[in-house]
Structure formats: C-alpha cells, structure tokens
Design a protein around this motif. Structure first.
Motif, mmCIF file in Angstrom:
data_model
loop_
_atom_site.group_PDB
_atom_site.id
_atom_site.type_symbol
_atom_site.label_atom_id
_atom_site.label_comp_id
_atom_site.label_asym_id
_atom_site.label_seq_id
_atom_site.Cartn_x
_atom_site.Cartn_y
_atom_site.Cartn_z
ATOM 1 N N LEU A 1 17.054 40.650 42.549
ATOM 2 C CA LEU A 1 17.297 41.446 43.749
ATOM 3 C C LEU A 1 16.207 41.211 44.789
ATOM 4 O O LEU A 1 16.479 41.293 45.989
ATOM 5 C CB LEU A 1 17.375 42.939 43.415
ATOM 6 C CG LEU A 1 18.551 43.397 42.573
ATOM 7 C CD1 LEU A 1 18.558 44.923 42.474
ATOM 8 C CD2 LEU A 1 19.867 42.898 43.101
ATOM 9 N N ASP A 2 15.000 40.897 44.358
ATOM 10 C CA ASP A 2 13.899 40.690 45.298
ATOM 11 C C ASP A 2 14.228 39.629 46.337
ATOM 12 O O ASP A 2 14.138 39.867 47.532
ATOM 13 C CB ASP A 2 12.615 40.310 44.563
ATOM 14 C CG ASP A 2 12.007 41.470 43.801
ATOM 15 O OD1 ASP A 2 12.316 42.637 44.125
ATOM 16 O OD2 ASP A 2 11.228 41.206 42.881
ATOM 17 N N THR B 1 17.982 39.930 48.336
ATOM 18 C CA THR B 1 18.158 40.953 49.366
ATOM 19 C C THR B 1 17.096 40.856 50.450
ATOM 20 O O THR B 1 17.037 41.688 51.337
ATOM 21 C CB THR B 1 18.143 42.378 48.775
ATOM 22 O OG1 THR B 1 16.873 42.616 48.150
ATOM 23 C CG2 THR B 1 19.250 42.572 47.765
ATOM 24 N N ALA B 2 16.258 39.830 50.401
ATOM 25 C CA ALA B 2 15.104 39.729 51.309
ATOM 26 C C ALA B 2 15.463 39.367 52.728
ATOM 27 O O ALA B 2 14.655 39.524 53.627
ATOM 28 C CB ALA B 2 14.099 38.721 50.752
ATOM 29 N N TYR C 1 16.596 53.731 47.217
ATOM 30 C CA TYR C 1 16.124 53.850 48.595
ATOM 31 C C TYR C 1 15.750 55.303 48.848
ATOM 32 O O TYR C 1 16.613 56.129 49.121
ATOM 33 C CB TYR C 1 17.220 53.379 49.571
ATOM 34 C CG TYR C 1 17.630 51.958 49.287
ATOM 35 C CD1 TYR C 1 17.127 50.911 50.038
ATOM 36 C CD2 TYR C 1 18.481 51.665 48.232
ATOM 37 C CE1 TYR C 1 17.479 49.596 49.755
ATOM 38 C CE2 TYR C 1 18.830 50.355 47.938
ATOM 39 C CZ TYR C 1 18.329 49.330 48.697
ATOM 40 O OH TYR C 1 18.666 48.043 48.419
ATOM 41 N N GLU D 1 19.458 50.030 55.395
ATOM 42 C CA GLU D 1 18.754 49.057 54.555
ATOM 43 C C GLU D 1 19.547 48.761 53.282
ATOM 44 O O GLU D 1 19.734 47.601 52.905
ATOM 45 C CB GLU D 1 17.366 49.595 54.204
ATOM 46 C CG GLU D 1 16.531 48.635 53.402
ATOM 47 C CD GLU D 1 15.152 49.201 53.095
ATOM 48 O OE1 GLU D 1 14.629 48.864 52.019
ATOM 49 O OE2 GLU D 1 14.606 49.963 53.901
ATOM 50 N N MET D 2 20.047 49.809 52.640
ATOM 51 C CA MET D 2 20.823 49.631 51.416
ATOM 52 C C MET D 2 22.115 48.861 51.693
ATOM 53 O O MET D 2 22.477 47.949 50.948
ATOM 54 C CB MET D 2 21.143 50.981 50.780
ATOM 55 C CG MET D 2 21.939 50.860 49.507
ATOM 56 S SD MET D 2 22.179 52.488 48.770
ATOM 57 C CE MET D 2 23.760 52.240 47.995
ATOM 58 N N CYS E 1 22.745 46.699 54.061
ATOM 59 C CA CYS E 1 22.414 45.285 54.295
ATOM 60 C C CYS E 1 22.082 44.568 52.987
ATOM 61 O O CYS E 1 22.513 43.436 52.767
ATOM 62 C CB CYS E 1 21.242 45.160 55.262
ATOM 63 S SG CYS E 1 21.652 45.627 56.954
ATOM 64 N N ASP E 2 21.337 45.235 52.117
ATOM 65 C CA ASP E 2 20.958 44.624 50.843
ATOM 66 C C ASP E 2 22.176 44.363 49.958
ATOM 67 O O ASP E 2 22.313 43.283 49.381
ATOM 68 C CB ASP E 2 19.952 45.501 50.101
ATOM 69 C CG ASP E 2 18.565 45.481 50.716
ATOM 70 O OD1 ASP E 2 18.315 44.672 51.645
ATOM 71 O OD2 ASP E 2 17.724 46.287 50.270
ATOM 72 N N ALA F 1 18.316 49.013 42.399
ATOM 73 C CA ALA F 1 17.476 49.280 43.573
ATOM 74 C C ALA F 1 17.747 50.708 44.027
ATOM 75 O O ALA F 1 18.879 51.186 43.943
ATOM 76 C CB ALA F 1 17.799 48.300 44.697
ATOM 77 N N ARG G 1 24.197 41.449 51.494
ATOM 78 C CA ARG G 1 23.548 40.153 51.259
ATOM 79 C C ARG G 1 23.742 39.705 49.809
ATOM 80 O O ARG G 1 24.092 38.560 49.541
ATOM 81 C CB ARG G 1 22.047 40.234 51.544
ATOM 82 C CG ARG G 1 21.678 39.970 52.955
ATOM 83 C CD ARG G 1 20.153 39.818 53.084
ATOM 84 N NE ARG G 1 19.753 40.327 54.365
ATOM 85 C CZ ARG G 1 19.162 41.498 54.596
ATOM 86 N NH1 ARG G 1 18.843 42.288 53.604
ATOM 87 N NH2 ARG G 1 18.853 41.880 55.807
ATOM 88 N N PHE G 2 23.483 40.622 48.895
ATOM 89 C CA PHE G 2 23.558 40.299 47.476
ATOM 90 C C PHE G 2 24.962 39.844 47.083
ATOM 91 O O PHE G 2 25.134 38.791 46.453
ATOM 92 C CB PHE G 2 23.126 41.517 46.648
ATOM 93 C CG PHE G 2 23.102 41.262 45.175
ATOM 94 C CD1 PHE G 2 22.013 40.624 44.598
ATOM 95 C CD2 PHE G 2 24.153 41.645 44.369
ATOM 96 C CE1 PHE G 2 21.982 40.381 43.232
ATOM 97 C CE2 PHE G 2 24.130 41.407 43.006
ATOM 98 C CZ PHE G 2 23.037 40.775 42.431
#
Length: 133
Positions: A121-122, A125-126, A64, A78-79, A81-82, A62, A85-86
């Motif tokens: 990842l979709d 990380t949503a 950004y 954003e990165m 958080c992603d 991913a 989460r992942f």
C-alpha cells in the motif's frame, strides 16, 4: 464510498459485492489469484487481501484519522484517492505470486516499468509519479 466503488467497478470491470456495512471489490487475476479490497461505508479505513486456492496469504490495511488537525473531508478525499490508485494499479497491472525465500511465504508482485515489485500500500497509493505500469 458507495459511488466510488461503483465507479471503480464500471471503469475496471471488477466485481462489486455490496455488504451491509462495506463494499467488497473482487479483482480476479490469472492462476486463480483473487484480490479483495474491502471498503467500509462509514469508517475511514480499508483492507486488502490476496487469496489463492490455499487461502489468504497477503493482507494490508490503511486508516485515516486526524493526526495534525485534518478536517474529515480532507481525510475522505485522501482515502478516496488512495483506494482509486490502488484498484487502478491492480486492475491494469500484470501480477504474479512468488515465494519469498527468506520468509518462506507467498508474495504478490506487480510488473512495473519492466521489472517486478512487491505489492505494498505504501508505494501503490503514493501518487501517480511512483508507478509506471
């Protein structure tokens, strides 16, 4: 990013390998499955590789970059958080490797709400509403 990676290491008990330009989180799962999450320190992108005894069989990444005039700090947030989460999903989920019969290749699946779902990842990380482990 170094602080984030150290926090994820401590929170989930995963290995963190410091490299000159990136941190590498190593998430070990049963059946000799290794998932590596590589996060560069100075670039807004990250990579994930799933490996077993035969080598790497799944990879995603991913990045950004400004698309609609976003500020750099917004992209960093954003990165962050992603990645969080992942890694949290991977560390806390039951995971298996299956064979995708249609493509004759291995895939990583996670147990989500009682059923198995292919790693991506979709959806991983949503946001918190997309996953119920």
């Amino acid at each position: 990013m170094k602080v984030l990676l150290a926090c994820l290491r401590d929170a989930h008990g995963v290995e963190l390998v410091e490299q000159p330009h990136a941190g590498l989180l190593c998430i070990r799962k049963p059946n000799r499955l290794l998932i590596e999450v590589t996060v560069p320190y100075e670039v807004l992108e990250w990579f994930v590789d799933a490996k077993d005894d035969c080598g790497t069989f799944w990879s995603e990444w991913a990045d950004y970059y400004r698309v609609h005039g976003e500020k750099k700090q917004q992209l960093v947030t954003e990165m962050t958080c992603d990645v969080e989460r992942f890694v949290t999903i991977l560390a806390n989920s039951e995971i298996r490797v299956s064979l995708d019969q249609t493509k004759s290749k291995k895939i990583v699946e996670l147990k989500v709400g009682g059923s198995w779902r292919g790693a991506s990842l979709d959806w991983m990380t949503a946001g918190p509403d997309s996953v119920q482990t």
